[in-house]
Design a protein around this motif. Structure first.
Motif: not given
Ligand code: ARG
Ligand code: ZN
Length: 507
Positions: A343-347, A328-331, A180-183, A192-195
């Motif tokens: 950032s949404s988790i941090v907030d 823009g990464y919900p994890g 359910g997430l983009v990896s 840019t980032f990479v998970v």
């Protein structure tokens, strides 16, 4: 050329005859849910797996082989390769932040565990322009998921060799339907980032993309000014160029491929003093809503968390710690020493601090002690969830911790779920692995008592730090330390779907 070498060269030709670039020589890239039963793997997949006949496996100085294009993971058979063991990766990449494009060379230093006519690296997408082995050009063919590399001469068992792969292209993010997430690699505006957990490191650098082959890393990233390129470990040099800057990061402790990262963008670095001489450095986007001149509240107690976890699990495993906040990464992902967190988790006042504790706990469990196979995922997520509870117990008291644990048990009892010891690929990051995995540790604590439980936890970490462990390894340590046969306990908690009752911790 001596006679044996000539014979070997002929075998190379024969062995490679069946491998054209159109004919994939490895298993398909799509992950197949495992059909394995709850039985524990008795051995860890070794790098000696071969595609050729069994008699040719890993005999010192034995018959040369074509190294397997699989390391033998029960859940992700396409991952990893046999016949060698990576010692070090050097990623030397230019990253075009605005275009989401990379180019450069990944240099891999490895030890042959068989005499190798040819060997595979994992890589998906990207354009490979050249490959050398020990400085000499090597032939190669590609399938959807691997590069098959043919050095001019076989690499003898036990010999160290260096492979350099030069490539470029736009790494593709992977939508993981079951997750359910983009990896994988992600592009944002000016960042840019990479998970890459579990199987997306192969989308941005060639390697042996499996947690059982850990290696040290040098990450040498060049970006256009004024961007910053953040990696794992210690930033050892910052080299100004012509409108660009090269940032060199050293990860001196063994790391799995899925934990290697690069985060680029306009970042502010904030340094703080951590406990026990562990420096804390966090990377905040310059336009972060809460402001980039101090760390967000969710990070305030990280030093205290490191102290609590060091007391509970053993010394903090690495030289530094911190987070890179991404938009823009919900994890989050426990990228070694540099946790990526949305950032949404941090907030979030509810999630921020607890996710921070979860990712920190992963430094011990997941990062320092890594899973032998992906079926062992509860050794990461169950332990990190248990780490959250250790933090709650410290910060809010034992009643708060027990209320959380009981609430977790109640919610799991209402939800059908697979056994955490064999969750299958679609549930790799499901509630059973995280929550029932954590409950398994809590139940063990109740079963053997605090003293033996925490001694076992520290013994397990102490024994496997810097390496990998399978579930059977943890069970063995728990049985050894408690001097008990815990077969029935672990069968019930890890390998049967029915959720056991929650035992109470004796006063
Ligand atoms: N290991 C992560 C965590 O629990 C979750 C998986 C992240 N994977 C990913 N591709 N983002 O913190
Ligand atoms: Zn986790």
């Amino acid at each position: 050329m001596s006679a044996p070498r000539l014979a070997v060269a002929l075998v190379v030709v024969l062995a490679l005859a069946g491998c054209s670039s159109e004919a994939p020589f490895s298993t398909p890239s799509t992950a197949q849910p495992s059909t394995t039963s709850g039985a524990l793997p008795t051995t860890t997949p070794s790098a000696g797996t071969v595609t050729s006949t069994p008699g040719e496996t890993s005999i010192a100085g034995g018959m040369p082989i074509v190294g397997s294009s699989s390391i033998g993971d029960p859940y992700f058979p396409a991952l990893g390769s046999g016949g060698f063991d990576v010692d070090h990766y050097l990623l030397d990449l230019y990253i075009d932040v605005d275009e989401g494009w990379i180019s450069g060379t990944t240099t891999i230093t490895a030890d042959a565990t068989s005499t190798l006519l040819a060997f595979s690296l994992d890589l998906i997408g990207l354009e490979v322009s050249s490959i050398t082995v020990d400085g000499l050009p090597a032939d190669f063919t590609r399938s959807d998921t691997d590069i098959l590399i043919e050095p001019g001469l076989p690499i003898p068992t036990g010999e160290r060799f260096v492979v350099a792969v030069t490539y470029e292209g736009s790494p593709e993010p992977v939508l993981v339907p079951w997750f359910g997430l983009v990896s994988g690699w992600q592009n944002r505006s000016g960042a840019t980032f990479v998970v890459a957990e579990p199987d997306a490191a192969r989308g941005w650098f060639p390697g042996n993309d499996h947690p059982s082959d850990k290696a040290t890393f040098t990450l040498r990233y060049t970006v256009d000014d004024p961007y910053l390129a953040i990696g794992n470990g210690v930033l050892t040099s910052t080299l100004p160029g012509d409108g660009v800057t090269t940032y060199v990061w050293e990860m001196d402790d063994p790391m799995t491929t899925y934990l290697a990262t690069v985060v680029t963008g306009n970042y502010v670095r904030i340094d703080r003093e951590g406990p026990g001489g562990v420096p804390l450095r966090d990377f905040i986007p310059a336009d972060f809503e809460g402001g980039a001149d101090e760390v967000p509240a969710a990070f305030d107690r990280v030093g205290e968390m490191i102290e609590v976890f060091s007391d509970t699990f053993g010394p903090y495993p690495f030289d530094v710690y911190g987070h890179a906040i991404v938009d823009g990464y919900p994890g989050a992902l426990e990228t070694q020493t540099t946790v990526i967190i949305g950032s949404s988790i941090v907030d979030s006042p509810f999630l921020g601090e607890i996710v921070v504790a979860h990712e920190l706990a992963h430094m011990w469990f997941g990062d320092s002690v890594s899973p032998a196979t992906w079926q062992d995922i509860w050794l990461n997520e169950g332990f990190a969830t248990f780490g959250e509870w250790v933090w709650i117990e410290h910060a809010d008291g034992p009643e708060a911790m027990l209320a959380t644990v009981e609430g977790t048990h109640a919610s799991m009892s209402r939800t059908p779920h697979p056994a955490p010891g064999d969750p299958g690929v679609p549930e790799l990051f499901g509630d059973s692995v995280y929550l029932r995995g954590g409950l398994t540790l809590h139940a063990l604590r109740a079963e053997v008592g605090d003293d033996l439980f925490f001694e076992a936890l520290r013994a397990y970490y102490g024994r496997f730090a810097g390496g990998t462990a399978a579930t059977a390894d943890f069970i063995a340590v728990a049985e050894e330390v408690s001097n008990r046969d815990l077969t029935a306990f672990f069968d019930a908690w890890l390998y049967s779907t029915e959720l056991p009752d929650l035992p109470t911790i004796p006063e």
